[in-house]
Design an enzyme around this catalytic site. Sequence first.
Site, PDB file in Angstrom:
ATOM      1  N   GLY D 148    -114.191  45.882 -13.772  1.00 25.54           N
ATOM      2  CA  GLY D 148    -113.330  46.722 -14.249  1.00 25.54           C
ATOM      3  C   GLY D 148    -112.588  47.560 -13.407  1.00 25.54           C
ATOM      4  N   CYS D 149    -111.406  48.238 -13.664  1.00 23.69           N
ATOM      5  CA  CYS D 149    -110.535  49.084 -12.696  1.00 23.69           C
ATOM      6  C   CYS D 149    -111.613  50.313 -12.394  1.00 23.69           C
ATOM      7  CB  CYS D 149    -109.512  49.316 -13.253  1.00 23.69           C
ATOM      8  SG  CYS D 149    -109.580  49.885 -15.210  1.00 23.69           S
TER       9      CYS D 149
END
Lengths: 345, 345, 345, 345
Positions: D148-149
């Site tokens: 995920g970012c």
Amino acid sequence: MIKVGIAGASGYTGVELVKLISNHPQARLEAVTSSSYKGKPLTDIFPSMRGFESLICEELDAKALSTRVDLMFLALPHKVSMAYAAPLIKEGIKVIDLSADFRFSNPNAYEKSYQKHTDKDLLAESVYGLSEIYRDQIKTARIIGNPGCYPTTILLALLPLIKEKIIHSKGIISDSKSGVSGAGRSLSLTAHYCEANESFTPYKIGNHRHSPEIEEILSIHAEKKVNITFVPHLVPVTRGMVSTIYGQAAKSVHVTDIRKAYDRWYAEEPFVRLLPQGRFPAMSHVRGTNCCDIGCHFDEDTGRIILVSAIDNLLKGAAGQAVQNMNIMFGLADETGLDYVQSPL
Amino acid sequence: MIKVGIAGASGYTGVELVKLISNHPQARLEAVTSSSYKGKPLTDIFPSMRGFESLICEELDAKALSTRVDLMFLALPHKVSMAYAAPLIKEGIKVIDLSADFRFSNPNAYEKSYQKHTDKDLLAESVYGLSEIYRDQIKTARIIGNPGCYPTTILLALLPLIKEKIIHSKGIISDSKSGVSGAGRSLSLTAHYCEANESFTPYKIGNHRHSPEIEEILSIHAEKKVNITFVPHLVPVTRGMVSTIYGQAAKSVHVTDIRKAYDRWYAEEPFVRLLPQGRFPAMSHVRGTNCCDIGCHFDEDTGRIILVSAIDNLLKGAAGQAVQNMNIMFGLADETGLDYVQSPL
Amino acid sequence: MIKVGIAGASGYTGVELVKLISNHPQARLEAVTSSSYKGKPLTDIFPSMRGFESLICEELDAKALSTRVDLMFLALPHKVSMAYAAPLIKEGIKVIDLSADFRFSNPNAYEKSYQKHTDKDLLAESVYGLSEIYRDQIKTARIIGNPGCYPTTILLALLPLIKEKIIHSKGIISDSKSGVSGAGRSLSLTAHYCEANESFTPYKIGNHRHSPEIEEILSIHAEKKVNITFVPHLVPVTRGMVSTIYGQAAKSVHVTDIRKAYDRWYAEEPFVRLLPQGRFPAMSHVRGTNCCDIGCHFDEDTGRIILVSAIDNLLKGAAGQAVQNMNIMFGLADETGLDYVQSPL
Amino acid sequence: MIKVGIAGASGYTGVELVKLISNHPQARLEAVTSSSYKGKPLTDIFPSMRGFESLICEELDAKALSTRVDLMFLALPHKVSMAYAAPLIKEGIKVIDLSADFRFSNPNAYEKSYQKHTDKDLLAESVYGLSEIYRDQIKTARIIGNPGCYPTTILLALLPLIKEKIIHSKGIISDSKSGVSGAGRSLSLTAHYCEANESFTPYKIGNHRHSPEIEEILSIHAEKKVNITFVPHLVPVTRGMVSTIYGQAAKSVHVTDIRKAYDRWYAEEPFVRLLPQGRFPAMSHVRGTNCCDIGCHFDEDTGRIILVSAIDNLLKGAAGQAVQNMNIMFGLADETGLDYVQSPL
């Protein structure tokens, strides 16, 4: 009718004061000063200000103002206000200073972050203008040091919990975010559209001038030395400020204790709004208002307290709180002239 | 491998050139100059430029550059470039000037909008760098006057229709809109975040410097004097430019005539894209590309032609077209180093 | 005290009306309706609306409202309002409709752009609510068709010049630009942040619904059929609208004729501000106000007239003008509740 | 030449992958899938994508893709990817999944935040695609769970300090900020222009799905259970992410220890850039790049460590890191196709 003057009307805080006083039912704008636009109408600086063509910027001269104004707002740069306050006070004019020059009790704290203070007597007399907390002293003050925008978000959120020993005074962090108007109207690469737009950045980590102001007030109320970790960030919006504050609960604190503490302090306050459980403030929710919205989250397992407080940096963070203080000084209800309802856009 | 120098690398056009040349498979960046940042690495000015720590800004000295570069881009202010071009040419360095100084055929037109021109010989020699239209002259030019961003949008949309007498040369209007980077990196209230943000405004109605540049080129191709009404506006975006152009069709023009004209001129051009009937360009569609997108609408009842053209003002409107011209001058395909595919965000 | 109801309070225009009525000294908000949020407090929809916790959205039921409200604002979608007006009127409630449903004199014009009109009698009775132009009819109207935002900018700028035959009624172009709130609060890719941000684009060239509304009013005042070229564009701001209008002067017009015409029409109008020669409006100059700022440029050589008019699309373009009309209908000064002074930020 | 397919090409991550693969010198785009745009050319969805008219969205059918692609990127919603991976793997196609479905080692952690996992075998096999940390496993993996970012910003900043026991694993806070594209292209009020613009707000305090992903990886490397306080905020920019991370140093840590730790881990890494002392990253510094910039501040008196890390959420936070992982899987240098130099605007 309070006769009001505004020094530094060509800045963003100054013109916001012009707006507020113009809309105020019990105050009348009698004079505006600006060194850079002396002799020019305010509408030359701000073409959007309708009906102000006759308002001509003059020089800041205490004598010349003595018969015309009851109260002067100083929206001048830090380190400049200092010299102008005493002559005004001497003429019987009350002063609300929006710079940092009269915020500190301890001149050393001021001098460490700014420069030598040349009017320590007046500094000693001045009252810190966090309206909800210092209302009683503000009532009778001749001079107010209006709080910084960052300190306003942080202190309003923390003081009830500090005072009631719900939060540990050690290890507090405030991760704060400000719109670009916080940097004022003077030109800088930081405020250049193409540099601020589509970006987000922390700045002055470890040496921001607002820390001492926050720490002095927290220490007074905690009755011990408080240090906080404070990191400001720049957000690409014109106006708005949010502080996300992290701390640790004292032993056996329950979530309802936190809400009760806020209620005790703010239930009667028109401008501090505690949000319901699970809701958090947004910059847009307070834009154009003098409100400080506060949301809180408490994790009972870890004792972690998370507070989020939001203000409009030009209103509760500057001009709005200054007018609230004027209201208190002149025996008016806090909301007078500040209760304009805003829509969300 | 073309050895390239960039003068004025600390500006937005300059640094965009740095980017393009760094990504160019047939060019190598050998020197950058900046008077304000002399001796400093480019990364001090633009911390985002990775891997450029060793690129140190130097002074613009034709002699010192003579053995190091084949071509110099001058990304200098109007009226400054003029003096630097000749010494470079003399050293055998080709010059692509991005200011207005070498764009005009007629020195009077230049002097009316700017100032006295001090190098009329070179001005007479210089080729107008609208790549699609002046490709043949560009091939052999020693000096190019790279077009302005507004003229690029307007001329690319109009020239085929003017040349083929599809549009009346009289009564043409261009309502043009530019992002803030068009005003460059120097500080001004106009480019202050809080003044540009959440606003939109026309400027310099009736006296913008780009009109003469547009009118000179249009007149040449129409073979008569053409005047246009040109109104520029400022849009709160960093990069992008759109011109909405209004004109009147010559008699018995059909919508297919318009599309055919564009096809004749641009079918083989990699950077001019005619949109399908009923589709119009957006700034976001060309951002980060060297493309000029053109959409057109024709109302056969009234003879009204509406053209919309969009570019990235820093690319096709400045640095991108400059590199396209370099490619043409050095016998490369136009797209070399400019065919990076962009996503819409 | 005027008792007011607002239908469609969950939209951007609706909530702007809630704001205006709440701040209005002579009106009291008695009811809000929303089909999608029935039974919910307005603060659930808009958390920023302080003090409105007790305002619960109800269904729009004319009978139930009959004793509670004197006037109903309909901030409903086009084609929905039509059915609700008559029942309200029947109950003696005045109606200001902000959709397009009651703007047209000619039902055919409406039906061409929208759908079959199901209440042509009421349509025939309704008054076009361009306050400055139709004040006399508005005074005694039972139902007002509040103008569209684009038409407001264009008509206020053009009507004095059309009426006084200063501008040719043929060949007029309006290149108009709107902020994103003009598209309302319903979800669409167009209004998605990442699609609108950092872009600028024309839309619906050749078939926008506002053209017939503009042309109908222009034709009435020109006393002949007027067609205009109208191109709307989307600007990445929340609120604001600018129209740049191009036309041709009738013979022997002098620049002072233009200014005199505006003076004759608007000198006494509080919300139309003619800017001094050489100054042009910006969206930011009218944001948060009910003003329409107009700037004009006239080139005597070519006879070209350029007009720029700017409004806040949610105020003079919708909710503000609606309240201005309410004031007129109830014998109040136009400015009542609309004269809040704004700062430029 | 790697033959590549992209599932979910109509989303922001998908189209960013289309861009990267199109610019990649060693990869060729062979197929794009989209359930909502099946049969339509990609340019219908994204008019800005030049030259992609022939790319038609198809259905995701492992069999049909088996001979055409070597590797499939799954840019599908969480909980959707799960079902598509196994059939692709079975056909010998490598999979890089950009959803959360294959990021966890512990299926319970996944199931707590998302839903029942229907392919635990593949989940057990999948490698966490944090390129710099898991390079060796990535080399030989058949399936990657791309991070995920938020986790990417936090883990890259923390892991060296956790692993080398420089920072206490207890009491870590990440105050994180994301641009709006992080929420994807689907419609929501949160992503409506008028709601996100000119605001800033925390969200999902106390229950964001990224916490378990971060904590699982931190715990593995700390060799004990690590809990962090994670508060995400929404910033009004299209792309960009910054995490400001607060922790406490272990005893007798010196500032140089911190820098040395980063050097040991990242000195050879092309995409992690440690900023010089006193400098901090901005969103704009990494926009359009695959870089993660890290700045750190250490207060020796209090032991407080402040880390700031910034990425482009669509690149290092999604599509860029996915391509970096593809490069590693196929024996290419990490930078291949990702070393495009960006300018600051």
